[in-house]
Design a protein around this motif. Sequence first.
Motif, PDB file in Angstrom:
ATOM      1  N   VAL A 199     -12.696  23.839 -12.827  1.00  0.00           N
ATOM      2  CA  VAL A 199     -13.905  23.756 -11.817  1.00  0.00           C
ATOM      3  C   VAL A 199     -13.256  23.509 -10.454  1.00  0.00           C
ATOM      4  N   ILE A 200     -12.373  22.317 -10.358  1.00  0.00           N
ATOM      5  CA  ILE A 200     -11.913  22.263  -9.050  1.00  0.00           C
ATOM      6  C   ILE A 200     -11.097  23.212  -8.510  1.00  0.00           C
ATOM      7  N   VAL A 208     -13.647  28.999  -3.793  1.00  0.00           N
ATOM      8  CA  VAL A 208     -14.966  29.652  -3.327  1.00  0.00           C
ATOM      9  C   VAL A 208     -15.468  28.774  -2.038  1.00  0.00           C
ATOM     10  N   VAL A 209     -15.233  27.431  -1.967  1.00  0.00           N
ATOM     11  CA  VAL A 209     -15.451  26.759  -0.611  1.00  0.00           C
ATOM     12  C   VAL A 209     -14.727  27.446   0.639  1.00  0.00           C
ATOM     13  N   GLU A 210     -13.391  27.713   0.085  1.00  0.00           N
ATOM     14  CA  GLU A 210     -12.524  28.225   1.357  1.00  0.00           C
ATOM     15  C   GLU A 210     -13.056  29.568   1.791  1.00  0.00           C
ATOM     16  N   TYR A 221      -5.680  22.944   5.142  1.00  0.00           N
ATOM     17  CA  TYR A 221      -5.682  21.954   4.231  1.00  0.00           C
ATOM     18  C   TYR A 221      -6.279  22.323   2.977  1.00  0.00           C
ATOM     19  N   LEU A 222      -7.522  23.134   2.635  1.00  0.00           N
ATOM     20  CA  LEU A 222      -8.304  23.464   1.541  1.00  0.00           C
ATOM     21  C   LEU A 222      -7.192  23.639   0.407  1.00  0.00           C
ATOM     22  N   PRO A 223      -6.178  24.576   0.384  1.00  0.00           N
ATOM     23  CA  PRO A 223      -5.647  24.998  -0.752  1.00  0.00           C
ATOM     24  C   PRO A 223      -4.774  23.657  -1.407  1.00  0.00           C
ATOM     25  N   LEU A 224      -4.481  22.831  -0.494  1.00  0.00           N
ATOM     26  CA  LEU A 224      -3.615  21.706  -0.855  1.00  0.00           C
ATOM     27  C   LEU A 224      -4.402  20.691  -1.603  1.00  0.00           C
TER      28      LEU A 224
END
Lengths: 190, 198
Positions: A79-80, A86-88, A105-108
């Motif tokens: 899920v995470i 999705v958020v990205e 920072y999102l992929p990290l």
Amino acid sequence: MELLVIFISALLINNFVLHYFLGICPFIGVSNRLDSAFSMGLAVTFVMTIAATVSWLIYYLLLVPYHLEFLEIVSFILVIASLVQVVEMFIKKVSPPLYQALGIYLPLITTNCAILGVALLTVLKKYNFIETLVFALGAGLGFTLAIVIMAGIREELEFADVPETLKGAGITLITAGILALAFMGFSGLV
Amino acid sequence: MNLWKEFIKGWWKENPVFVMVLGMCPTLAVTNSVKNAIGMIGAVAFVLIGSSFIVSIIRKMVPNQVRIATFIVVIATFVTMADRYLAAYYPDLSRALGPYVPLIVVNCIILGRQEAFASKNGILASVLDALGMSIGFGIALMLMSSVREILGSGTWLGMKVLGNWYIPWQVMILPAGAFFVLGFLIWGFNSVNKAFKG
């Protein structure tokens, strides 16, 4: 009142970085500069709140009714991981300036243990939906607070004369220890 | 000879905790007693060796784009096994370790080894690499937990090592102590390495 206690304790007393030791990797890696630390903190808070609520829904609406609690770890991490993607995409489409600020920072965040930690802890502490939301928000802001303070200290540290072999991780951890001592003072709050 | 090198590199030269500074969460969180540390070492070694073995078997079948997701699912499966096993046979230990057993999933050491080694090497080399890294992780955790338990409660694995004259240094078993001990250990590690090089 109950909610306020949960919020304060997630934010200050049981601070995710300084008490639970979650999210130490970005804490050491990204806390070099104040502005990037702040963006990282906001990105984590954002994803953390969404991830915790979505995992809560999955756990109580899907896993518990079908007695699949043992799939907790596998389903939460999936899920995470997908949520971050999705958020990205969503942010990129809806708000390009926000994407500019948080984008790298999102992929990290997928491998940030604080996110999975929040999801697991809400199940462990048997929080209801609203409590989960407040807990995740407090935890995220607590992470932001810790990483921003740390970045502020590290910017100053650059001018300090640190022994060659203590530079980098060593001095950062010792500074974090002093910070953790200071945060222990908050335990009298509740 | 080469395999031997893969095996021992994790002990000191590429020690996952002291040199690569990976897997900090469990290193800091569960080292307040030697017993917890041993439980964590066992769980991490099981997950690391198991997933390195599986990943090196399937490494040629997995398309490059989905490899990280695949690794995570493999790791999560082993973590679930370890978690259930601990909960069934060692309930006290499982309770003491709390969320840190499930959190092995996102331990960077494990995903790091899959990405850097197991996905590119044969089965034997991958398992030896995983075993060596587990030993390195074990050395680090044993060092950390020994220092913290002896200073913090005057005991080692529950046995009294310091006499009654010793007033436990409580901070050592609290979160702040974890940061201090690890910081100083990394400092010592770097200094020793530098002294030997020079």
